[in-house]
Enzyme design. Structure first.
Site, PDB file in Angstrom:
ATOM      1  CB  SER A 190      -0.938   0.011   1.207  1.00 21.36           C
ATOM      2  OG  SER A 190      -0.216   0.207   2.408  1.00 21.36           O
ATOM      3  CB  CYS A 223      -1.993  -1.406  11.550  1.00 21.84           C
ATOM      4  SG  CYS A 223      -1.582  -3.146  11.614  1.00 21.84           S
ATOM      5  N   PRO A 224      -0.097  -1.955   8.763  1.00 17.98           N
ATOM      6  CG  PRO A 224       1.214  -3.440   7.484  1.00 17.98           C
ATOM      7  CD  PRO A 224      -0.148  -2.783   7.528  1.00 17.98           C
ATOM      8  N   GLY A 225       1.818  -0.016   8.351  1.00 20.39           N
ATOM      9  CA  GLY A 225       2.695   1.135   8.187  1.00 20.39           C
ATOM     10  C   GLY A 225       3.113   1.457   6.771  1.00 20.39           C
ATOM     11  N   GLY A 226       2.362   0.977   5.775  1.00 22.22           N
ATOM     12  CA  GLY A 226       2.727   1.251   4.384  1.00 22.22           C
ATOM     13  C   GLY A 226       2.751   2.729   4.058  1.00 22.22           C
ATOM     14  CG  ASP A 242      -4.453   0.372  12.735  1.00 15.07           C
ATOM     15  OD1 ASP A 242      -4.945  -0.591  13.351  1.00 15.07           O
ATOM     16  OD2 ASP A 242      -4.585   0.528  11.510  1.00 15.07           O
ATOM     17  CG  ASP A 262     -12.516   4.258  16.152  1.00 16.17           C
ATOM     18  OD1 ASP A 262     -12.094   4.593  15.026  1.00 16.17           O
ATOM     19  OD2 ASP A 262     -13.687   3.919  16.359  1.00 16.17           O
ATOM     20  CG  ASP A 279      -5.454   2.895   2.513  1.00 13.36           C
ATOM     21  OD1 ASP A 279      -6.525   3.000   1.898  1.00 13.36           O
ATOM     22  OD2 ASP A 279      -4.614   2.006   2.260  1.00 13.36           O
ATOM     23  CE  LYS A 308      -9.749   1.552   1.549  1.00  8.75           C
ATOM     24  NZ  LYS A 308      -8.457   1.286   0.885  1.00  8.75           N
TER      25      LYS A 308
END
Length: 363
Positions: A190, A223-226, A242, A262, A279, A308
């Site tokens: 990502s 998460c995970p940090g892209g 996250d 959250d 994202d 999305k």
């Protein structure tokens, strides 16, 4: 010239067609989109001769969400002989007085698996085609970035569209796709979405001031940090929000603070945040409203976020969410610049960028 070619992501031809229909009508250009299922492109057929050129000149390319590239079509060739494809192209274009002298040549294909098999041929064909066009005076002897771009789009080995785009109103990328390499140490693929967004939305000459080291950023749904990876690579400090775990490699940089809360409830304790990125897999209307809340409160100066898309009614959803967000910002007296694009690295989503032009004190 009555046709405008638009490249798009395979499977999003319907959305691209709906958008060009709306935008053309706003410019009082009338016609209809010709859609080919999963072809990776749309042809807009204008009723009036010369209207394709008008769209190529006057329709702001950056205002198109689903189109990766657009150019006015001067001629279509459906049965080019394999032994000599150049001569018929030159003969046809030589009869068109309105075809401009171009400063660059791109021989491309739509972005489909079938069409991309032609790319090797396109690369080989470029040199002799370039020489032939220069010999006919259709292409300058030296590349000139200020002149129109000559496009040849091959959809089959003997079938192509020839035309041109204006250099001030097109994608500067071959096939409309930035060529980015996945960093081996990035936590997820990502990361390429945010990197592409920087290339598409922010002029390279402004990177040093708008993407500079020492800035503070917030990444909602990190998460995970892209996406955080891109910010850390630019020596920013990042609040990562996250409930999941962040990649150890990012935690070890000392540049991030992980908040396990959250994303819809997080409030920054620092009031010097420049960038907000997001994202999150959430309903697009909810994400868009959250971004608006941050901006009207002065919690961030720029934001890049993904919306999305639903399975059906994708274009309508995009229009509604963006229009609602614009209205929300305007009602709160926020001056802004908004761009949205269905990026190459996006799938069932679009990416939106907003730069706040007002001076808003955080509150």
């Amino acid at each position: 010239m009555k046709q405008l070619m638009l490249y798009c992501r395979q499977g999003f031809e319907k959305e691209c067609a709906g958008e060009i229909q709306d935008k053309a009508t706003q410019l009082e250009v009338y016609g209809f989109p010709r859609v080919f299922k999963n072809a990776g492109y749309v042809l807009f057929e204008c009723y009036q001769d010369g209207d394709a050129d008008k769209l190529a000149r006057e329709l702001d390319f950056n205002a198109l969400i689903f189109a990766r590239q657009m150019f006015a079509v001067a001629a279509e060739f459906t049965e080019l002989p394999s032994e000599d494809r150049i001569s018929p192209i030159l003969a046809e274009l030589g009869e068109i007085d309105a075809f401009p002298v171009c400063g660059d040549l791109r021989i491309e294909t739509p972005d489909t698996n079938e069409a991309k098999e032609l790319l090797k041929f396109c690369r080989k064909f470029t040199v002799p085609m370039r020489q032939a066009l220069r010999g006919k005076g259709l292409l300058l002897a030296k590349e000139n970035a200020k002149k129109p771009v000559f496009h040849l789009c091959f959809v089959a080995s003997g079938h192509c569209f020839a035309g041109y785009s204006y250099s001030h109103n097109n994608s500067r990328f071959f096939m409309g796709i930035p060529r980015l390499k996945f960093p081996a140490d990035a936590p997820s693929r990502s990361t390429l979405k945010l990197e592409e967004a920087f290339h598409v939305f922010i002029p390279r000459e402004e990177w040093d001031t708008r993407l500079s080291s020492g800035m503070w950023a917030v990444d909602l749904g990190a998460c995970p940090g892209g996406w955080t990876y891109q910010l850390v690579q630019r020596s920013m400090f990042v609040h990562c929000v996250d409930n999941g775990m962040m990649a150890d490699s990012l935690m070890e940089t000392g540049q991030i603070k992980h908040h396990m809360v959250d994303g819809f409830k997080f409030e920054p304790d620092r009031k010097n945040v420049t960038w907000l990125v997001c994202d999150m897999v959430e309903k697009p209307a909810r994400v868009a409203h959250l971004m608006g809340e941050w901006l009207i409160k002065g919690w961030a100066k720029e934001t890049i976020f993904n919306l999305k898309l639903p399975m059906k009614g994708r274009y309508d959803e995009v229009l509604q969410d963006i229009e609602n967000l614009k209205t929300f910002l305007i009602e709160n007296k926020v001056k802004f610049k908004l761009q949205a694009k269905h990026l190459y690295h996006d799938r069932e989503e679009i990416t939106v960028h907003i730069q706040v032009l007002s001076n808003i004190s955080p509150h």
